[in-house]
Design a protein around this motif. Structure first.
Motif, mmCIF file in Angstrom:
data_model
loop_
_atom_site.group_PDB
_atom_site.id
_atom_site.type_symbol
_atom_site.label_atom_id
_atom_site.label_comp_id
_atom_site.label_asym_id
_atom_site.label_seq_id
_atom_site.Cartn_x
_atom_site.Cartn_y
_atom_site.Cartn_z
ATOM 1 N N ASN A 291 0.821 -1.207 0.000
ATOM 2 C CA ASN A 291 0.000 0.000 0.000
ATOM 3 C C ASN A 291 0.863 1.269 0.000
ATOM 4 O O ASN A 291 1.127 1.843 -1.062
ATOM 5 N N CYS A 347 -8.262 -7.411 -5.925
ATOM 6 C CA CYS A 347 -6.834 -7.728 -6.015
ATOM 7 C C CYS A 347 -6.443 -8.007 -7.468
ATOM 8 O O CYS A 347 -5.354 -7.610 -7.915
ATOM 9 N N GLN A 350 -6.008 -4.792 -9.235
ATOM 10 C CA GLN A 350 -4.718 -4.199 -8.868
ATOM 11 C C GLN A 350 -3.578 -4.820 -9.668
ATOM 12 O O GLN A 350 -2.668 -4.112 -10.129
ATOM 13 N N PHE A 379 -5.120 0.820 -10.820
ATOM 14 C CA PHE A 379 -4.652 0.326 -9.520
ATOM 15 C C PHE A 379 -5.525 0.884 -8.398
ATOM 16 O O PHE A 379 -5.910 0.166 -7.476
ATOM 17 N N GLN A 383 -7.781 -1.100 -5.615
ATOM 18 C CA GLN A 383 -7.538 -0.891 -4.193
ATOM 19 C C GLN A 383 -8.826 -0.496 -3.471
ATOM 20 O O GLN A 383 -9.105 -0.953 -2.353
#
Length: 468
Positions: A291, A347, A350, A379, A383
């Motif tokens: 992160n 995920c 991402q 992305f 997230q």
């Protein structure tokens, strides 16, 4: 065993309560980003050394991460409302102190106190959501929480630069701290009037020895992660971290002894045998590992390799933040239909975002800020699909009496993961950049981000099986 005072939790005004607690989360989130923007100006005006400036950020993280479990447990004992109000009031007062600081060391002390009060305030947000939204509205409530997380990031980037540039009343960088004061007072007034009292435990006191041992163990574990790079990962850094692990092992033995005597341990030991919760914490660790470290690497790459000015580099992240907000809104509805599968889907998005980023940097000699902003939205959307439903999913099997303790453990896990990711992936990025260039450093870092996210997916799948 101590008796639980069965004070009913009034949920008739729960959406107003949600607004109050997420307003506190928003204030906390904005503060995290807004200070980073003001750091260069603070360094000049206070004549602060590089080590002092790093400490302004690091000491806040250390205080918060080491005390957030204690803050969560205090709410189990004294009720979420009481601890929440104490935390917000403390955060407001310490923000004022930060703004009035006259030297680097004084600002560091003020930030230490601010991080400690944040550790009282923030766990009550998730604990309150968990207590008040256990029905079909839960997904919507946590989606709102996710939207606030995203807006806080966007507001922090924009507001920090704006306040420093405007130099309101000649206060300059001090306004980034002063802005918390009126908002904090409004939140306290609203909480006193609207927030319902939550269950308390009569005749129970905080496990102070456990709190001290946990603080020492986490300090030894997290501190070297934040400062290790500055001392070139000297051998003593690893010795201190090993001591931290040993102290945490002693902490668990101490907690079992407290429980055996009929006392109330700092962490609810029943949580350690909750397979879904523990696997969820592992998933959260690897998610947060990729992160803050992602934003560090991208900021360094844009400014060092692409020579994008700092203000413009900060603006590159704004579309990502807004994509995060949109995804958080979508995640609530998707979580209702697909449950924890939405986490795995997020995920996957991402991972796609990382792949597109690598392809763009590999194919374009000098990617523009606009191109990077567009790529990063992928992305950010992924997230946003994960972050809010993740906290809800991890806490879903926790009993209301342990909500504060579980929220504190979740917060500590997230902060340790953020620090570990910044230290580990940051070290890899800087090492490869020094040996080769920033471009291969970015590629290797993205590979590490992808591995962390894939590991999070594995734990999420394992968590789903435990929940089933």
């Amino acid at each position: 065993m101590h008796q639980i005072v069965k004070t009913p939790v009034d949920s008739s005004r729960r959406w107003w309560v949600l607004a109050i607690v997420v307003a506190a989360q928003f204030m906390f989130g904005v503060d995290a980003f807004i200070v980073n923007v003001a750091i260069p100006t603070i360094a000049v005006e206070l004549n602060a050394s590089a080590a002092q400036i790093e400490s302004v950020i690091a000491i806040y993280l250390i205080a918060y991460a080491t005390l957030v479990v204690t803050g969560g447990r205090l709410s189990d004992i004294h009720g979420t409302k009481n601890v929440f109000i104490a935390g917000v009031l403390g955060f407001t007062v310490t923000s004022l102190w930060c703004g009035l600081a006259q030297s680097g060391p004084e600002l560091i002390l003020a930030r230490l106190a601010q991080g400690a009060t944040a550790a009282l305030m923030v766990p009550q947000v998730l604990a309150t959501l968990h207590l008040l939204f256990s029905d079909s509205s839960r997904a919507r409530a946590f989606a709102i929480y996710g939207v606030v997380l995203g807006l806080a990031g966007a507001a922090g980037f924009a507001l920090g630069g704006l306040l420093v540039t405007l130099d309101l009343a000649g206060f300059g960088w001090r306004t980034v701290f002063f802005v918390n004061v009126p908002f904090g007072l409004l939140i306290v007034a609203a909480a006193l009037r609207i927030m319902p009292s939550a269950p308390q435990r009569a005749g129970t006191t905080l496990d102070v020895p456990g709190a001290v041992v946990l603080f020492a163990g986490l300090l030894c574990l997290i501190g070297p992660l934040l400062f290790g790079h500055d001392v070139h990962w000297a051998p003593w850094v690893w010795l201190v971290m090993a001591a931290g692990v040993a102290i945490l092992a002693v902490f668990l033995r101490l907690e079992r002894a407290v429980a055996a005597r009929g006392g109330m341990p700092l962490i609810d030991l029943a949580l350690l045998s909750d397979n879904a919760f523990m696997r969820g914490l592992c998933a959260a660790f690897f998610f947060f590992f990729a992160n803050l470290s992602f934003y560090l690497v991208m900021t360094m790459f844009m400014q060092k390799a692409l020579k994008i000015p700092p203000l413009q580099a900060g603006l590159v992240f704004l579309p990502l933040a807004f994509a995060f907000v949109i995804a958080s809104r979508h995640s609530g509805a998707r979580a209702k239909r697909r449950g924890t599968l939405v986490l795995i889907e997020g995920c996957a998005v991402q991972l796609i975002g990382l792949a597109v980023l690598v392809a763009a940097v590999a194919c374009v000699e000098v990617p523009s800020a606009t191109l990077l902003a567009l790529v990063l939205t992928i992305f950010g959307y992924g997230q946003g699909l994960v972050m809010a439903p993740l906290s809800s999913a991890v806490l879903s099997t926790v009993k209301p009496a342990s909500a504060g303790s579980a929220s504190g453990m979740y917060g500590t896990t997230a902060q340790i993961a953020n620090a570990a990711g910044v230290a580990a992936i940051g070290a890899v990025f800087f090492a490869i950049e020094a040996a080769h260039s920033a471009r291969p450093a970015l590629f290797i870092s993205c590979t590490l981000f992808a591995l962390a996210i894939v590991t999070a997916v594995a734990f999420l799948s394992w968590m789903r099986r435990a929940s089933a």
